[in-house]
Design a protein around this motif. Sequence first.
Motif, PDB file in Angstrom:
ATOM      1  N   VAL A  99       0.754  -1.284   0.154  1.00  0.00           N
ATOM      2  CA  VAL A  99       0.026   0.034   0.017  1.00  0.00           C
ATOM      3  C   VAL A  99       0.771   1.289   0.110  1.00  0.00           C
ATOM      4  CG1 VAL A  99      -0.144   0.031   2.580  1.00  0.00           C
ATOM      5  CG2 VAL A  99      -2.058   1.133   1.150  1.00  0.00           C
ATOM      6  N   LEU A 117      -0.701  -1.310  -6.394  1.00  0.00           N
ATOM      7  CA  LEU A 117      -1.609  -0.870  -5.465  1.00  0.00           C
ATOM      8  C   LEU A 117      -2.957  -2.116  -5.691  1.00  0.00           C
ATOM      9  CD1 LEU A 117      -1.903   2.929  -6.211  1.00  0.00           C
ATOM     10  CD2 LEU A 117      -1.418   1.553  -3.888  1.00  0.00           C
ATOM     11  N   ALA A 176      -2.569  -4.267  -2.880  1.00  0.00           N
ATOM     12  CA  ALA A 176      -2.310  -3.884  -1.728  1.00  0.00           C
ATOM     13  C   ALA A 176      -3.663  -3.898  -0.901  1.00  0.00           C
ATOM     14  CB  ALA A 176      -2.034  -2.280  -1.750  1.00  0.00           C
ATOM     15  N   LEU A 215      -7.050  -2.992  -1.474  1.00  0.00           N
ATOM     16  CA  LEU A 215      -7.943  -1.858  -1.556  1.00  0.00           C
ATOM     17  C   LEU A 215      -9.321  -1.886  -1.118  1.00  0.00           C
ATOM     18  CD1 LEU A 215      -6.316   0.405  -4.489  1.00  0.00           C
ATOM     19  CD2 LEU A 215      -5.676   0.196  -1.981  1.00  0.00           C
ATOM     20  N   ASN A 231      -6.711   1.161   3.715  1.00  0.00           N
ATOM     21  CA  ASN A 231      -5.966   1.239   2.861  1.00  0.00           C
ATOM     22  C   ASN A 231      -6.292   2.407   1.744  1.00  0.00           C
ATOM     23  OD1 ASN A 231      -4.205  -0.539   4.047  1.00  0.00           O
ATOM     24  ND2 ASN A 231      -4.643  -2.202   2.847  1.00  0.00           N
ATOM     25  N   ASN A 252       0.318   4.398   7.154  1.00  0.00           N
ATOM     26  CA  ASN A 252       0.193   3.099   7.212  1.00  0.00           C
ATOM     27  C   ASN A 252       0.497   2.442   8.662  1.00  0.00           C
ATOM     28  OD1 ASN A 252       0.300   0.039   6.057  1.00  0.00           O
ATOM     29  ND2 ASN A 252       2.563   0.129   6.927  1.00  0.00           N
TER      30      ASN A 252
END
Length: 476
Positions: A149, A382, A385, A387, A392, A439
């Motif tokens: 992320v 991404l 990651a 999402l 995130n 994060n």
Amino acid sequence: MAKPSSRKDAATAAAQHPVDERLPALKMATTGLQHVAAMYAGVVAPPLIVGAAVGLSATELTFLTGACLFTAGLATFLQTLGVWNIGARLPFVNGVTFAGVAPMLAVVDSTKDKDDALPVIFGAVIVAGILGFVAAPFFSKAVRFFPPVVTGTVITLIGISLMPVAFGWAQGPNPAADDYGSRKFLALAGITLVIVLLLRRFTRGFVKQIAVLLGLVVGTLVAIPFGVTDFDPVTQADVVGFPTPFHFGAPQFTAAAILSLCVVMVVSMTESTADMLALGEIVDRPADEKTIAAGLRADTLGSAVSPLFNGFMCSAFAQNIGLVAMTKIRSRYVVATGGGFLVLMGLCPMAASLIAVVPRPVLGGAGVVLFGSVAASGIQTLVKAGLDKDNNVLIVAVSLAVGLIPISAPEFYHAFPETARIILDSGISTGCVAAVVLNLVFNHIGSGSEDDEVTAPMEPGEEISSSRLPKQAPAH
């Protein structure tokens, strides 16, 4: 006996990672030259700007530019080939960092005798490089704070942050000229872009891989009738020229200049870390803590040695990451070959001037593809990651917004001190810091649930047992 040996060689070749692949000589040379073409303008811009501020003659300015090309080649050798624990050994191009231009100009303005300006700058770069080399292994430990992320956000920001460079090139060589941004320049950029796209779409194999280089060549030829291509640099350049050590005088050490360039070094190391993580994802060899430490050592050692040959601070060149992503050629020896070309250009001003013939609008058209490829790689990261998690999405949204401030509102931080603006005006650095901090806040510190903690984005290659599961010891 020949057959088993052949099978063994074939197995070894199959097991070899593409990053360590040695390509045929012609392919190595052309693809290496393509890397040089992509980063040439970025290498020569800082010495041209600083040299003009110092008041160097045309001859001295050419010398300073050649010195920066020479030291960029040496730094690229360190980064790609490596020595001991120095060098990431990835297809990583190094050159003069543009982040140092503003502080160096400030040093020039504050120096009473302009003849002392470059020695003061060189002294500050040497100290900053040595301190950065010592700090590299500690700085590299930040890799644990770069899960997908974060890396995806930073890679996307790198690509987006570079796009204004391409747009500036597309408008012409001189922003102060009356024809800057004219239809002639924009047409040349558009033609070059179309040529690269057509080559990528309708060719295959080797030709497809060097589409950017071919686009630059064809675009330069097309520019001749427009009166934009200037061959004077070739006819006026010397054939041989060596960057004599301390040509502009022995380095001088002043506290203010050292402090300013140390701040630039921190910014440069932050961006290099992000670039190594990005490149590691693209070449399918994730950059771990050891790799990043070795890469930062190459950056900082290259910077410390550079002033010996009259060069400036060295750092990773993000635009070449886009070239790796687009061509799919991941060999570090290709980039090392590009480093060889840079060294030769530093030793042969006439060879360096050949790249200078390529008009800025032509570079701009190719830059759209190169830099856009970096952003696209970030988006691909991404996707991995997670999402689907609201946390995130917030991390990406806010970090991208913070990173875009210097691009969309260049004067946003005008009230801050000049030293602070070195960091704040770098969208990559501010966006990276924002992503890391957010994060930590949302996915690590006081995690709301066990599910959030277990499914938090993982760093490539990270062991599941390290800080991922509840009641485990912290990561090393």
